[in-house]
Enzyme design. Structure first.
Site, PDB file in Angstrom:
ATOM      1  N   GLU A   1       0.838  -1.212   0.000  1.00 24.47           N
ATOM      2  CA  GLU A   1       0.000   0.000   0.000  1.00 24.47           C
ATOM      3  C   GLU A   1       0.871   1.260   0.000  1.00 24.47           C
ATOM      4  O   GLU A   1       0.452   2.308   0.471  1.00 24.47           O
ATOM      5  CB  GLU A   1      -0.946   0.020   1.218  1.00 24.47           C
ATOM      6  CG  GLU A   1      -1.915  -1.146   1.313  1.00 24.47           C
ATOM      7  CD  GLU A   1      -3.043  -1.108   0.277  1.00 24.47           C
ATOM      8  OE1 GLU A   1      -3.046  -0.199  -0.581  1.00 24.47           O
ATOM      9  OE2 GLU A   1      -3.904  -2.002   0.322  1.00 24.47           O
TER      10      GLU A   1
ATOM     11  N   HIS B   1      -2.249   1.656   8.291  1.00 29.95           N
ATOM     12  CA  HIS B   1      -3.391   0.966   7.693  1.00 29.95           C
ATOM     13  C   HIS B   1      -3.541  -0.367   8.418  1.00 29.95           C
ATOM     14  O   HIS B   1      -2.555  -1.082   8.604  1.00 29.95           O
ATOM     15  CB  HIS B   1      -3.162   0.739   6.195  1.00 29.95           C
ATOM     16  CG  HIS B   1      -4.053  -0.316   5.630  1.00 29.95           C
ATOM     17  ND1 HIS B   1      -5.426  -0.214   5.662  1.00 29.95           N
ATOM     18  CD2 HIS B   1      -3.783  -1.519   5.060  1.00 29.95           C
ATOM     19  CE1 HIS B   1      -5.958  -1.302   5.133  1.00 29.95           C
ATOM     20  NE2 HIS B   1      -4.984  -2.110   4.755  1.00 29.95           N
TER      21      HIS B   1
ATOM     22  N   HIS C   1      -6.743  -3.605   9.827  1.00 25.86           N
ATOM     23  CA  HIS C   1      -8.013  -4.272   9.529  1.00 25.86           C
ATOM     24  C   HIS C   1      -8.819  -4.490  10.817  1.00 25.86           C
ATOM     25  O   HIS C   1      -8.979  -5.632  11.266  1.00 25.86           O
ATOM     26  CB  HIS C   1      -7.750  -5.635   8.859  1.00 25.86           C
ATOM     27  CG  HIS C   1      -6.967  -5.580   7.583  1.00 25.86           C
ATOM     28  ND1 HIS C   1      -6.327  -6.683   7.036  1.00 25.86           N
ATOM     29  CD2 HIS C   1      -6.725  -4.556   6.728  1.00 25.86           C
ATOM     30  CE1 HIS C   1      -5.728  -6.335   5.899  1.00 25.86           C
ATOM     31  NE2 HIS C   1      -5.946  -5.047   5.696  1.00 25.86           N
TER      32      HIS C   1
HETATM   33  O1  2HA Z   1      -0.317  -5.068   3.588  1.00 28.44           O
HETATM   34  O2  2HA Z   1      -3.280  -4.878   4.316  1.00 28.44           O
HETATM   35  O3  2HA Z   1      -4.085  -3.742   2.079  1.00 28.44           O
HETATM   36  C1  2HA Z   1      -1.393  -5.874   3.413  1.00 28.44           C
HETATM   37  C2  2HA Z   1      -2.620  -5.087   3.322  1.00 28.44           C
HETATM   38  C3  2HA Z   1      -2.990  -4.561   2.012  1.00 28.44           C
HETATM   39 ZN    ZN Z   2      -5.218  -4.024   3.969  1.00 31.41          ZN
END
Ligand code: 2HA
Ligand code: ZN
Length: 267
Positions: A119, A142, A144
């Site tokens: 990313e 970033h 999840h």
């Molecule tokens: O790096 O989360 O969006 C792995 C991810 C890609």
């Molecule tokens: Zn990701």
């Protein structure tokens, strides 16, 4: 092998902070396998010896042209590397890169030729935007987060500021510590330039954005503060979902209660 961190206490401190946050992302269950990435702008810690360090890679284009990043240095998690490994061994699972004078490509300078996160386009676009705005921010995350990603699967939540208001109303701290709320980026292919562009558009207004059906991105003065913003939003999402799991729609604080908070905290 000599590490770039040797005799550089400030750079070491910054990278140790990344490692600490990487551990939190793993513990939270937000970083399965290689999921998520962290980058920090370390240009302020760079001395002439680092500027003279020979590259460990060819110049590699990152898909955008970002003139403000010329000559900047970033520490980046490596692509395909695990967040939990970054936590324990940051310099084996991430690398320092130098942005070249074209503002469109980079080379890896230390410690090893670890290719940066998939990313990277989104991350560098976020850093360019932070420099342009002059806000002094240096960190982009970033990740999840389970509950926030789950909420992004409901179209009703994706309207402008719908989730922001809902999450703010779950607990006073969320409004106090995430005063700009949560921007929404419609689904786009991971790692794409389209995703990078849409992310930056939202960051003009928000410090945290939700990537529909994928994850969140947060920026901040440092990596700990970027993490905190995701953490408070995620806490609200968990409260909402706990209430729903108990079989009721949570009442939420009233608009008047939230306005009162806005005044008290000068938000
Ligand atoms: O790096 O989360 O969006 C792995 C991810 C890609
Ligand atoms: Zn990701």
């Amino acid at each position: 092998m000599k590490s770039i961190l040797e005799n550089r206490p400030e750079l070491t401190r910054r990278i140790e902070e990344v490692a600490e946050v990487a551990g939190y992302l793993w513990q939270k269950g937000w970083a399965e396998r290689n999921g998520g990435n962290i980058t920090i702008n370390v240009t302020a810690c760079v001395d002439d010896d680092i500027r003279r360090m020979p590259p460990l890679s060819e110049p590699i284009p990152f898909g955008l042209t970002l003139p403000r990043l010329k000559g900047c240095y970033f520490f980046c998690k490596g692509t395909n590397r695990r967040m939990r490994d970054l936590a324990r061994r940051p310099m084996e699972n991430g690398a320092v890169i130098r942005i070249l004078d074209d503002g469109a490509s980079y080379e890896i300078v230390a410690d090893r030729a670890v290719r940066p996160t998939s990313e990277l386009a989104s991350h560098l676009a976020m850093h360019e935007q932070m420099i342009a705005s002059g806000n002094g921010y240096t960190a982009a995350i970033h990740t999840h987060p389970i509950h926030l990603v789950a909420m992004s699967h409901n179209r009703a939540f994706l309207g402008r500021n719908v989730l922001t208001r809902l999450l703010w109303s779950m607990i006073p701290e969320t409004r106090a510590f995430c005063p700009k709320g949560l921007g929404i980026v419609p689904y786009a292919m991971p790692s794409s330039v389209e995703l990078a562009r849409a992310t930056v558009r939202q960051l003009a207004e928000y410090d945290v954005v939700l990537w529909e059906k994928h994850g969140v991105c947060a920026v901040g003065p440092d990596v700990m503060e970027a993490f905190d913003q995701i953490d408070v939003l995620s806490k609200s999402a968990e409260i909402y979902l706990s209430a729903r799991a108990m079989g009721f729609e949570p009442e939420g604080m009233t608009d008047a209660q939230m306005d009162e908070l806005k005044e008290a905290f000068g938000l």
